[in-house]
Design a protein around this motif. Structure first.
Motif, PDB file in Angstrom:
ATOM      1  N   ARG A  52     -38.300  72.116  37.633  1.00 19.33           N
ATOM      2  CA  ARG A  52     -39.715  72.408  37.430  1.00 19.33           C
ATOM      3  C   ARG A  52     -40.141  71.805  36.107  1.00 19.33           C
ATOM      4  O   ARG A  52     -39.680  72.202  35.050  1.00 19.33           O
ATOM      5  N   SER A  75     -47.499  74.299  40.062  1.00 16.68           N
ATOM      6  CA  SER A  75     -46.405  73.838  39.206  1.00 16.68           C
ATOM      7  C   SER A  75     -46.038  72.412  39.608  1.00 16.68           C
ATOM      8  O   SER A  75     -46.269  71.984  40.742  1.00 16.68           O
ATOM      9  N   THR A  76     -45.488  71.651  38.672  1.00 19.38           N
ATOM     10  CA  THR A  76     -45.026  70.295  38.979  1.00 19.38           C
ATOM     11  C   THR A  76     -43.502  70.276  38.941  1.00 19.38           C
ATOM     12  O   THR A  76     -42.867  71.025  38.196  1.00 19.38           O
ATOM     13  N   TYR A  77     -42.943  69.397  39.755  1.00 24.46           N
ATOM     14  CA  TYR A  77     -41.495  69.358  39.917  1.00 24.46           C
ATOM     15  C   TYR A  77     -40.969  67.938  39.744  1.00 24.46           C
ATOM     16  O   TYR A  77     -41.657  66.959  39.981  1.00 24.46           O
TER      17      TYR A  77
END
Length: 258
Positions: free
Chosen positions: A31, A51-53
């Motif tokens: 994450r 959220s960015t992964y």
């Protein structure tokens, strides 16, 4: 008996997370950033956020060596030479692994935590010295929830053991090893990693971090050996080729501070 010099190595495996690789490549999802929430009044539209992964990859690298021995030595030497060769290879591989885990550049070898560009640092405030204040200040650099230790080599430890606080008390504290209480530095445990840099201008002799959360070692296969009695048969030699496949890298850079 064979009289041998001591081989020092950085035992990072004792502190890092170690996994078995079921394939050449292990892909790990990470994450990168947390979604952003917000307050909203009655009847108002709330924020939309995700959220960015990202991804981290371990790709098995090969650690190898070949060692040849004459048939006469195998038959006549008083020590068991096959056992000695195995023992020496394991010792040499431990030394090479430790060096790579500390400072490897990731090219044909693991990435060391001291090499990773995202592991940030603080300065001691002195051009070529390690200071008591900097050793304490670094403990405030990691988020609550990590379980960090100090890491440095034995020469740095000797220097640290001379340091005193303003009350004249040594910051190094003896534990009770028999009772399972380790020696500590200002109340924090430490480990000796011989491949860490010495104290000096422009160098980072101390790592402070949570190795279990921040550093991953992946073993693709244990030690394998090929015994070749053919290639060097005219020379009357038997050749042993040893190989081990593994990789390692920083997977959570914020868990460390140099």
């Amino acid at each position: 008996e064979i009289i041998k010099k001591i081989t020092e190595y950085s035992d990072i495996r004792a502190f890092a997370k170690v996994r078995t690789l079921n394939a050449k490549t292990l892909r790990l999802s990470t994450r990168s950033s947390l979604l952003t929430g917000g307050w909203a009044g009655e009847g108002e539209t709330g924020l939309t956020s995700n959220s960015t992964y990202g991804r981290e990859e371990l790709v098995a690298k090969k650690l190898t060596v070949s060692s040849a021995i004459t048939v006469e030595e195998l038959q006549d030497a008083t020590p068991n030479m096959i056992r000695e060769i195995y023992s020496d290879v394991l010792e040499a591989f431990q030394e090479l692994e430790g060096l790579a885990f500390v400072s490897g550049d990731g090219s044909k070898k693991p990435e060391g935590f001291m090499y990773n560009p995202d592991v940030t640092s603080i300065n001691s405030g002195s051009a070529a010295l390690l200071t008591f204040d900097s050793l304490i200040k670094v403990t405030g650099q990691l988020k609550k929830g990590y379980n960090p230790i100090y890491g440095f080599n034995r020469r740095t430890l000797a220097d640290i053991r001379t340091m005193k606080d303003l009350a004249g008390a040594y910051i190094w504290q003896a534990g009770n090893l028999a009772a399972g209480v380790p020696n500590s530095l200002a109340g924090t445990s430490y480990a000796i990693f011989e491949d860490m840099p010495d104290i000096g201008a422009g160098l980072y002799p101390v790592i402070y971090g949570d190795f279990y959360k921040g550093y991953l070692i992946g073993d693709r296969a244990g030690l394998s050996v090929v015994r070749d009695e053919v290639t060097l048969k005219k020379e009357g030699k038997v050749e042993f080729t040893f190989m081990k496949r593994l990789d390692a890298q920083v997977v959570l850079h914020e868990a460390f501070k140099k």
